[in-house]
Design a protein around this motif. Sequence first.
Motif, PDB file in Angstrom:
ATOM      1  N   GLU A 113       2.917  -2.066  14.288  1.00 30.78           N
ATOM      2  CA  GLU A 113       4.256  -2.572  13.951  1.00 30.78           C
ATOM      3  C   GLU A 113       4.650  -3.701  14.907  1.00 30.78           C
ATOM      4  N   LYS A 114       4.233  -3.593  16.168  1.00 29.09           N
ATOM      5  CA  LYS A 114       4.507  -4.641  17.151  1.00 29.09           C
ATOM      6  C   LYS A 114       3.830  -5.964  16.794  1.00 29.09           C
ATOM      7  N   LEU A 115       2.793  -5.888  15.955  1.00 30.32           N
ATOM      8  CA  LEU A 115       2.071  -7.088  15.535  1.00 30.32           C
ATOM      9  C   LEU A 115       2.661  -7.690  14.257  1.00 30.32           C
ATOM     10  N   GLY A 116       3.776  -7.147  13.799  1.00 29.81           N
ATOM     11  CA  GLY A 116       4.488  -7.730  12.665  1.00 29.81           C
ATOM     12  C   GLY A 116       4.229  -7.100  11.308  1.00 29.81           C
ATOM     13  N   LEU A 117       3.500  -6.013  11.263  1.00 29.61           N
ATOM     14  CA  LEU A 117       3.250  -5.359   9.983  1.00 29.61           C
ATOM     15  C   LEU A 117       4.328  -4.320   9.701  1.00 29.61           C
ATOM     16  N   GLN A 118       4.632  -4.151   8.429  1.00 26.24           N
ATOM     17  CA  GLN A 118       5.623  -3.155   8.008  1.00 26.24           C
ATOM     18  C   GLN A 118       4.985  -1.776   8.131  1.00 26.24           C
ATOM     19  N   CYS A 119       5.765  -0.793   8.599  1.00 27.38           N
ATOM     20  CA  CYS A 119       5.215   0.541   8.795  1.00 27.38           C
ATOM     21  C   CYS A 119       6.134   1.603   8.217  1.00 27.38           C
ATOM     22  N   ALA A 120       5.533   2.752   7.949  1.00 24.00           N
ATOM     23  CA  ALA A 120       6.259   3.937   7.493  1.00 24.00           C
ATOM     24  C   ALA A 120       5.859   5.077   8.422  1.00 24.00           C
ATOM     25  N   TYR A 121       6.788   5.984   8.652  1.00 22.44           N
ATOM     26  CA  TYR A 121       6.520   7.092   9.566  1.00 22.44           C
ATOM     27  C   TYR A 121       6.396   8.433   8.853  1.00 22.44           C
ATOM     28  N   SER A 122       6.339   8.380   7.522  1.00 23.00           N
ATOM     29  CA  SER A 122       6.030   9.560   6.724  1.00 23.00           C
ATOM     30  C   SER A 122       5.396   9.082   5.425  1.00 23.00           C
ATOM     31  N   LEU A 123       4.652   9.966   4.774  1.00 24.91           N
ATOM     32  CA  LEU A 123       4.053   9.594   3.492  1.00 24.91           C
ATOM     33  C   LEU A 123       5.127   9.310   2.453  1.00 24.91           C
ATOM     34  N   GLU A 124       6.216  10.076   2.507  1.00 28.77           N
ATOM     35  CA  GLU A 124       7.319   9.867   1.567  1.00 28.77           C
ATOM     36  C   GLU A 124       7.915   8.472   1.737  1.00 28.77           C
ATOM     37  N   GLU A 125       8.089   8.047   2.988  1.00 30.58           N
ATOM     38  CA  GLU A 125       8.623   6.705   3.272  1.00 30.58           C
ATOM     39  C   GLU A 125       7.645   5.628   2.793  1.00 30.58           C
ATOM     40  N   LEU A 126       6.358   5.860   3.000  1.00 30.09           N
ATOM     41  CA  LEU A 126       5.339   4.910   2.559  1.00 30.09           C
ATOM     42  C   LEU A 126       5.392   4.733   1.037  1.00 30.09           C
ATOM     43  N   ILE A 127       5.370   5.820   0.309  1.00 34.35           N
ATOM     44  CA  ILE A 127       5.369   5.773  -1.160  1.00 34.35           C
ATOM     45  C   ILE A 127       6.648   5.118  -1.669  1.00 34.35           C
ATOM     46  N   ALA A 128       7.783   5.453  -1.067  1.00 30.48           N
ATOM     47  CA  ALA A 128       9.074   4.896  -1.499  1.00 30.48           C
ATOM     48  C   ALA A 128       9.156   3.387  -1.260  1.00 30.48           C
ATOM     49  N   SER A 129       8.376   2.867  -0.318  1.00 26.74           N
ATOM     50  CA  SER A 129       8.430   1.437   0.012  1.00 26.74           C
ATOM     51  C   SER A 129       7.630   0.564  -0.959  1.00 26.74           C
ATOM     52  N   LEU A 130       6.872   1.178  -1.846  1.00 27.91           N
ATOM     53  CA  LEU A 130       6.000   0.435  -2.761  1.00 27.91           C
ATOM     54  C   LEU A 130       6.567   0.432  -4.171  1.00 27.91           C
ATOM     55  N   SER A 131       6.379  -0.699  -4.868  1.00 28.35           N
ATOM     56  CA  SER A 131       6.813  -0.762  -6.267  1.00 28.35           C
ATOM     57  C   SER A 131       5.706  -0.234  -7.168  1.00 28.35           C
ATOM     58  N   LYS A 132       6.104   0.214  -8.345  1.00 24.82           N
ATOM     59  CA  LYS A 132       5.151   0.779  -9.302  1.00 24.82           C
ATOM     60  C   LYS A 132       4.454  -0.332 -10.058  1.00 24.82           C
ATOM     61  N   PRO A 133       3.216  -0.172 -10.377  1.00 24.58           N
ATOM     62  CA  PRO A 133       2.330   0.904  -9.955  1.00 24.58           C
ATOM     63  C   PRO A 133       1.947   0.719  -8.490  1.00 24.58           C
ATOM     64  N   ARG A 134       1.984   1.793  -7.759  1.00 20.75           N
ATOM     65  CA  ARG A 134       1.715   1.739  -6.319  1.00 20.75           C
ATOM     66  C   ARG A 134       0.211   1.727  -6.049  1.00 20.75           C
ATOM     67  N   ILE A 135      -0.161   0.985  -5.013  1.00 23.75           N
ATOM     68  CA  ILE A 135      -1.557   0.930  -4.573  1.00 23.75           C
ATOM     69  C   ILE A 135      -1.609   1.536  -3.177  1.00 23.75           C
ATOM     70  N   ILE A 136      -2.382   2.610  -3.039  1.00 26.76           N
ATOM     71  CA  ILE A 136      -2.542   3.305  -1.761  1.00 26.76           C
ATOM     72  C   ILE A 136      -4.007   3.220  -1.355  1.00 26.76           C
ATOM     73  N   TRP A 137      -4.259   2.627  -0.198  1.00 24.96           N
ATOM     74  CA  TRP A 137      -5.624   2.507   0.328  1.00 24.96           C
ATOM     75  C   TRP A 137      -5.751   3.483   1.486  1.00 24.96           C
ATOM     76  N   ILE A 138      -6.646   4.459   1.340  1.00 27.49           N
ATOM     77  CA  ILE A 138      -6.850   5.480   2.366  1.00 27.49           C
ATOM     78  C   ILE A 138      -8.078   5.114   3.202  1.00 27.49           C
ATOM     79  N   MET A 139      -7.859   4.944   4.507  1.00 28.52           N
ATOM     80  CA  MET A 139      -8.943   4.612   5.435  1.00 28.52           C
ATOM     81  C   MET A 139      -9.044   5.696   6.505  1.00 28.52           C
TER      82      MET A 139
END
Length: 183
Positions: A86-112
């Motif tokens: 986040e300090k490098l300027g990327l948007q972050c979420a601190y829960s999976l619910e927050e992550l999913i809510a931040s994306l528009s449909k259809p959502r793309i989730i990349w799991i690494m």
Amino acid sequence: MFTWYNFTTPIIKTNKGIFLKSVGLLKKGKKRSIIFNILQKKRGKKMKLGLIGLGKMGFNLALNLHDHHHEVVCFNRTPSKTKEIEKLGLQCAYSLEELIASLSKPRIIWIMVPAGEAVDEMLNKTTPLLEKGDIIIDGGNSNYHDTLRHYQDLEAKGINFVDIGTSGGTSGARYGACMMIGA
């Protein structure tokens, strides 16, 4: 069946439909059409996706996507890694619910996350938060038996699944990895 691509090819070319065509070669029929139509709508637009897992590979992949002007929302189980990126300027979420809510449909989730139990666990936590038509990408180099199982489980729920094995190590994830696309 899988296809080799330079890291930037599936990401950059997604907005131009190239990534879809590679998926289309792997899956024919209705499933291909759904994924093709979803990603084709994003054509010419900056892609926004959620990235789960900020280990060595995920952290560098997030930076690479960000450098190529894609909007990445990052999540990691360990908040310290999330704060670091986040300090490098990327948007972050601190829960999976927050992550999913931040994306528009259809959502793309990349799991690494590492292949095996970690992928299973993350899919079990993430899938209930998603809806029909969303897309999950597994970048954890999963065993093909696991990939087929994940594909079948998610297909039954109407969630699109793509396995993208990542090769090239941390510098590849950061500056251009080789990706194997399947499922």
